[in-house]
Design an enzyme around this catalytic site. Structure first.
Site, mmCIF file in Angstrom:
data_model
loop_
_atom_site.group_PDB
_atom_site.id
_atom_site.type_symbol
_atom_site.label_atom_id
_atom_site.label_comp_id
_atom_site.label_asym_id
_atom_site.label_seq_id
_atom_site.Cartn_x
_atom_site.Cartn_y
_atom_site.Cartn_z
ATOM 1 N N LYS A 87 35.217 69.765 43.750
ATOM 2 C CA LYS A 87 33.998 69.494 44.528
ATOM 3 C C LYS A 87 32.767 70.052 43.788
ATOM 4 O O LYS A 87 31.731 69.416 43.713
ATOM 5 C CB LYS A 87 34.092 70.135 45.926
ATOM 6 C CG LYS A 87 34.979 69.371 46.917
ATOM 7 C CD LYS A 87 34.891 69.981 48.323
ATOM 8 C CE LYS A 87 35.707 69.174 49.332
ATOM 9 N NZ LYS A 87 35.679 69.723 50.687
ATOM 10 N N GLU A 125 48.446 71.055 49.763
ATOM 11 C CA GLU A 125 47.292 71.967 49.771
ATOM 12 C C GLU A 125 47.670 73.361 50.259
ATOM 13 O O GLU A 125 47.000 74.336 49.932
ATOM 14 C CB GLU A 125 46.164 71.410 50.654
ATOM 15 C CG GLU A 125 45.367 70.313 49.977
ATOM 16 C CD GLU A 125 44.093 69.933 50.735
ATOM 17 O OE1 GLU A 125 43.864 70.449 51.847
ATOM 18 O OE2 GLU A 125 43.344 69.094 50.217
ATOM 19 N N HIS A 152 64.402 49.942 46.122
ATOM 20 C CA HIS A 152 64.404 48.960 45.029
ATOM 21 C C HIS A 152 63.385 49.318 43.954
ATOM 22 O O HIS A 152 63.056 48.497 43.109
ATOM 23 C CB HIS A 152 64.142 47.564 45.606
ATOM 24 C CG HIS A 152 65.184 47.171 46.602
ATOM 25 N ND1 HIS A 152 66.256 46.370 46.296
ATOM 26 C CD2 HIS A 152 65.339 47.543 47.907
ATOM 27 C CE1 HIS A 152 67.020 46.237 47.377
ATOM 28 N NE2 HIS A 152 66.492 46.934 48.355
HETATM 29 O O1 PA5 Z 1 42.441 70.564 54.389
HETATM 30 C C1 PA5 Z 1 41.295 70.742 53.969
HETATM 31 O O2 PA5 Z 1 40.651 71.772 54.243
HETATM 32 C C2 PA5 Z 1 40.590 69.692 53.119
HETATM 33 O O3 PA5 Z 1 41.420 68.641 52.792
HETATM 34 C C3 PA5 Z 1 39.385 69.153 53.903
HETATM 35 O O4 PA5 Z 1 39.819 68.674 55.149
HETATM 36 C C4 PA5 Z 1 38.659 68.030 53.163
HETATM 37 O O5 PA5 Z 1 38.271 68.466 51.903
HETATM 38 C C5 PA5 Z 1 37.416 67.589 53.945
HETATM 39 O O6 PA5 Z 1 36.589 68.683 54.221
HETATM 40 P P1 PA5 Z 1 35.469 68.639 55.332
HETATM 41 O O7 PA5 Z 1 36.108 68.502 56.670
HETATM 42 O O8 PA5 Z 1 34.753 69.939 55.188
HETATM 43 O O9 PA5 Z 1 34.581 67.453 55.015
#
Ligand code: PA5
Length: 397
Positions: free
Chosen positions: A388, A266, A287
């Site tokens: 989303k 990310e 393996h």
């Molecule tokens: O790293 C990030 O920002 C995302 O992976 C969020 O943690 C994830 O989408 C969950 O979001 P939230 O904490 O707003 O529910």
């Protein structure tokens, strides 16, 4: 204690002049990072927050049989992977923490619902935005179960919310209902939120927070190494090694590699660039994927996370099994290197809470530097937001 070997199985794949040129810009990149807004994870967590977390953990342990943590992504992987690393494989007697919110599987949620029916449980719902679909659905289902079992006041005692200080539906609900609540600071994003109540509260039920907190900030001393690792990864990427495999030799670290995948995936994977993160647990995966790494398309480099010592002594013939595991690890690195796979080594002297926490800080720092070296914003995730939005629109039709 963490040791790094960025030389032995790396040198032939990196042009020394290019390395020196990029590495010489270290201070420039440190300044760049420090100038960014979303770097609250580098600041010290305040003592009051730690005290509140510890008090709430005691409240949970003395009143309930188990805690259900509801969250996903950066609101899930930190504490989950940490707990997986240390809980016992068998006869685990830690305080029961169940994780939900990572799946829409009706089988999982139906069976969870059934399991919780006769349990004395409470909930910690964790979402920075307070709007994430999987978290909201799971939270509403389990809140409904609480409502069926208990009075309004009793439901209130059993819900703990961790979310943004001001915004989002969850904060609104906290203000209306008076739930116990914690804040995820506005200058810390999900995957960088390990040192916040999002992860420290679930962990405080079974671990000494002092080890975790002190270990984390000890990671600051590795700023040069974190930048060096980021530079090496970038140069490997430029040299057509575009996949990084995080390799561990302890099954319990599998979810730690999942945390790493989210952190790097990310942070870097945007604007059509970034290293694709994957993982292997050895010797199991030797393996399966081992064949590809040794002999397949040469797109990959490996980052080995090694554990030097263990408290678990088992003899096989006259040798210690952990030593055998480490000998296998060294041999595999040599074999993969001979097959044109660069291998980076990061070694903990032992797998304990403070070491893992220190490693978490090291990797977060490296990932942030990597994002900057790739020329992207390390702290946003526009791609995640696209899915989303699509889902929201479809579900609202
Ligand atoms: O790293 C990030 O920002 C995302 O992976 C969020 O943690 C994830 O989408 C969950 O979001 P939230 O904490 O707003 O529910």
């Amino acid at each position: 204690m963490i040791k790094f070997d960025f030389q032995t199985y790396i040198k032939p794949f990196i042009d020394e002049n290019k390395f020196n040129e990029l590495y010489s810009k270290k201070n420039e990149y440190i300044d760049k990072l420090n100038s960014l807004e979303m770097t609250g994870w580098k600041k010290e967590i305040d003592r009051n927050t730690i005290n509140n977390i510890e008090q709430t953990a005691n409240y949970i342990k003395s009143n309930f049989e188990c805690l259900v943590v509801i969250g996903i992504g950066g609101s899930f992987l930190g504490s989950y992977s940490f707990h997986q690393a240390f809980k016992k494989y068998f006869n685990d007697n830690s305080f029961e923490v169940i994780y939900a919110g990572t799946t829409l599987s009706s089988k999982y949620l139906d069976e969870l619902y059934e399991y919780l029916k006769d349990k004395n449980f409470c909930i910690n719902v964790i979402s920075k935005s307070g709007t994430t679909m999987e978290t909201t659905i799971t939270y509403n289902l389990l809140k409904d179960l609480l409502k069926r079992k208990y009075s309004e006041e009793e439901v209130r005692r059993r819900i703990i919310v961790t979310t943004d200080k001001e915004t989002g539906n969850l904060r609104k609900e906290v203000n209306e209902k008076g739930y116990i609540s914690f804040e995820i600071p506005s200058d810390i994003g999900g995957r960088y939120s390990f040192m916040t109540p999002a992860h420290l509260l679930p962990l405080a039920l079974n671990y000494n927070l002092k080890d975790i907190v002190d270990g984390y900030y000890d990671g600051k001393r590795f700023i040069d190494k974190a930048f060096e690792y980021a530079v090496i990864r970038k140069l490997l990427f430029d040299n057509k090694k575009q996949v990084e495999c995080f390799t561990v030799y302890e099954e319990s670290l599998y979810y730690f590699t999942e945390w790493l995948k989210q952190l790097f995936g990310e942070t870097e994977g945007k604007n059509n660039v970034g290293i694709y993160p994957t993982s292997m647990v050895h010797t199991r995966d030797l393996h399966s994927l081992g064949q590809f790494v040794q002999d397949g398309n040469k797109i990959l480099f490996e980052t080995f996370i090694k554990i030097d010592n263990t408290k678990h002594f088992i003899k096989y013939n006259n040798d210690d099994l952990h030593t055998i595991n480490n000998i296998v690890e060294d041999s595999v690195e040599r074999a993969h290197f001979s097959g044109n796979t660069p291998c980076i080594e990061i070694e903990l002297d032992e797998l304990n809470e403070s070491n893992l926490s220190e490693l978490i800080y090291f990797f977060m720092l490296s990932a942030a530097f990597s994002g900057l070296l790739f020329g992207v914003d390390p702290f946003n995730q526009p791609g995640v937001e696209v899915y989303k939005k699509e889902v929201k629109e479809s579900l609202n039709k």
